[in-house]
Motif scaffolding. Structure first.
Motif: not given
Length: 596
Positions: A273-302
């Motif tokens: 599975i590949k992850f790509n933070l390809f677009n900024f979009h908005s501050i609100a969207s980044q504040l939502k996806v960054l914690p999600f991405l951090e947990l996934i990259l840390a090996g947590k189960t989705v």
């Protein structure tokens, strides 16, 4: 491999079709002569509604062509076969054909492939590849007969072929935007079969008008998309994302908050599975996806719709640190943007790395009070300064005499700053709104603009409204009208109208008063699409007054608003070349261009 002669291959191929048609449970009567075939067609299969092969039970005849080919090993999946354009033309004139290609091995065993070739597809083959691309032949793809049965295939031909009769296909009296609805029909795709790949099937497109289906197109599905809100859970932490799912033949791409792509490669045996933070979009969207991405990259189960995904054995330490840093940075600047009246949902377009560098600059200035990267030399006495984050333009005021060097240019504080027009020769000074020099482009593109603040600045009793300041105020109002034309934001018209109303209670030269009246009326014209009877009477009186005063520019404007194109053109041509050049950028000229 023992080479079989062509006549034996033909007999084995025809016999395979006959055997399939004669299977118990089928209501078919094959008529396929051997060695005595017609042009483009090898025979037909009669289809009955029951086992009684009578005239009353006959549903119709399906024209067929059978091709045999010798192989060492049977093909799995789709096979391709090439036919000449002349064959396709004959099939089209006959309203379609059922093609069979039979693979024959040296021991006489066979495997059959089929394709219902109907007018919509035939028309595309003939027109696009034959007439446009001048191809003499074209390949088509056939499916395994074992995935269905010959009875169903023949019944599908009889039900669908009449809907695509060449009369309807050659001429459709309905424009594409006039149909009530559209439908897609596949003769091979089974939505109940979870292993069936929708991207490998042909679809016919029909437009419906008054309960009648018109054949309008043919093709295969290149991708499927859906969009909506979905719940995720990572290591017990709930997330709700706006997502877009794009499904193609080889991969599935899930886009979260228009920022983060999660790509599943269907053909990858290791199911990476590949992850790509390809677009900024908005501050609100980044504040939502960054914690999600951090947990996934840390090996947590989705957890998502009962599916569990886990990332293992990845070197993600640097990516996790970047996610943490960016999340902290955005939380620092979030209140800064709120103070600038820029919603955190504002879309920011640009390269994501460059955007984060600019956001770091915003944090340095407004959070850490580090002004070292500001070019102060050009602003020795203070002035307006543009800051950019992606395509976002933020207008601030630089004041070297204050502890807080930068403030929002659309704040109450800045709106009360003393701003004067100083005429050196007469040493006259007139207090004006600090926003009077804003251009239409600045009005349209400043993300932190506050039109209420601008409007209130013209209410300040210290602001001078007279014949001298009128020229600058009028220019500002015309910029507001131009901004409306560029954005269709009616607040710009309301701002211009408000400022002109302040001027109308001021005693000005007659020509200036006429300009105000004309410009107010063009504001009303844009707001309502026309003028009322009283406004037209005002224009007619002004037109005569302008004629008496030989005010050619006013006569041009009056005729534009009266929709008198011929007279407007006459008076425009009477303007000097310099005046005409000036008018090209004025909002009244835009109305002139739009005249019927």
């Amino acid at each position: 491999m023992i080479k079989l002669d062509n006549s034996r291959i033909e007999r084995l191929a025809v016999q395979a079709i006959v055997n399939e048609a004669n299977r118990p449970g089928n209501h078919l009567l094959p008529n396929i002569p051997i060695g005595d075939k017609g042009i483009s067609f090898d025979g037909d299969i009669q289809v009955f509604e029951n086992e009684n092969e009578t005239i009353q039970s006959l549903l119709g005849r399906v024209p067929i062509q059978v091709k045999g080919t010798q192989v060492n090993k049977f093909t799995e999946g789709l096979i391709s076969f090439t036919f000449s354009m002349e064959h396709y033309k004959n099939y089209y004139q006959n309203n379609g054909v059922l093609l069979f290609v039979v693979e024959v091995q040296q021991d006489g065993s066979t495997k059959t492939f089929y394709k219902n070739l109907l007018p919509l597809e035939l028309k595309k083959l003939i027109t696009h590849f034959g007439e446009n691309k001048k191809q003499k032949s074209r390949v088509v793809y056939l499916r395994e007969l074992e995935e269905t049965n010959i009875q169903t295939i023949c019944e599908n031909f009889l039900s669908e072929s009449p809907k695509q009769s060449i009369g309807l296909g050659d001429y459709c009296p309905i424009e594409i935007n006039e149909f009530d609805s559209f439908s897609f029909k596949s003769l091979t795709f089974n939505p109940n079969n979870i292993s069936d790949n929708i991207f490998e099937h042909d679809f016919y497109i029909y437009g419906t008008k008054k309960d009648f289906d018109y054949p309008i197109g043919f093709g295969v599905i290149g991708k499927m998309t859906r969009e909506g809100k979905e719940d995720f859970e990572v290591d017990g932490v709930p997330f709700n994302f706006h997502l877009k799912v794009e499904e193609r033949e080889n991969f599935i791409k899930v886009t979260l908050e228009n920022s983060l792509e999660v790509i599943f490669d269907i053909n990858d045996s290791e199911q990476q599975i590949k992850f790509n933070l390809f677009n900024f979009h908005s501050i609100a969207s980044q504040l939502k996806v960054l914690p999600f991405l951090e947990l996934i990259l840390a090996g947590k189960t989705v957890s998502f719709r009962g599916v569990f995904i886990e990332m293992n054995d990845l070197d993600t330490k640097e990516m996790i640190e970047n996610s943490k840093h960016n999340f902290k940075l955005l939380n620092e600047v979030k209140p800064v943007f709120e103070e600038l009246s820029i919603p955190n949902e504002t879309i920011i377009i640009g390269n994501i790395k460059d955007i984060y560098l600019k956001i770091q600059l915003i944090a340095d200035i407004f959070v850490n009070h580090d002004y070292s990267r500001i070019n102060k030399e050009s602003l020795e006495k203070g002035g307006l300064l543009n800051l950019y984050v992606g395509d976002l333009r933020i207008l601030v005021y630089y004041n070297p005499n204050e502890k807080k060097l930068l403030i929002n240019a659309f704040s109450e504080t800045y709106s009360k700053f003393e701003t004067v027009l100083h005429f050196w020769e007469s040493d006259e000074r007139f207090a004006i709104s600090p926003f009077i020099f804003l251009t239409s482009k600045e009005l349209e593109t400043c993300a932190n603009i506050n039109l209420r603040i601008i409007q209130d600045s013209f209410m300040d009793p210290v602001r001078v409204l007279n014949n001298v300041t009128f020229l600058w105020i009028n220019k500002f109002c015309l910029s507001c009208i131009t901004s409306y034309d560029n954005t269709q934001n009616t607040q710009f018209l309301e701002l211009a109208e408000y400022v002109y109303m302040q001027l109308k209670v001021t005693e000005l030269d007659a020509d200036y008063e006429m300009q105000i009246e004309i410009n107010v009326l063009q504001v009303y014209y844009r707001l309502n699409g026309s003028l009322n009877k009283e406004q037209i009477e005002v224009l007619i009186k002004m037109k005569y007054s302008a004629e008496f005063r030989e005010n050619i520019a006013a006569m041009f404007s009056c005729n534009v608003l009266l929709n008198s194109k011929t007279e407007a053109e006459h008076f425009f041509n009477r303007l000097t070349i310099e005046e005409r050049t000036d008018y090209l950028v004025l909002p009244i000229y835009q109305l002139y261009l739009n005249m019927n």
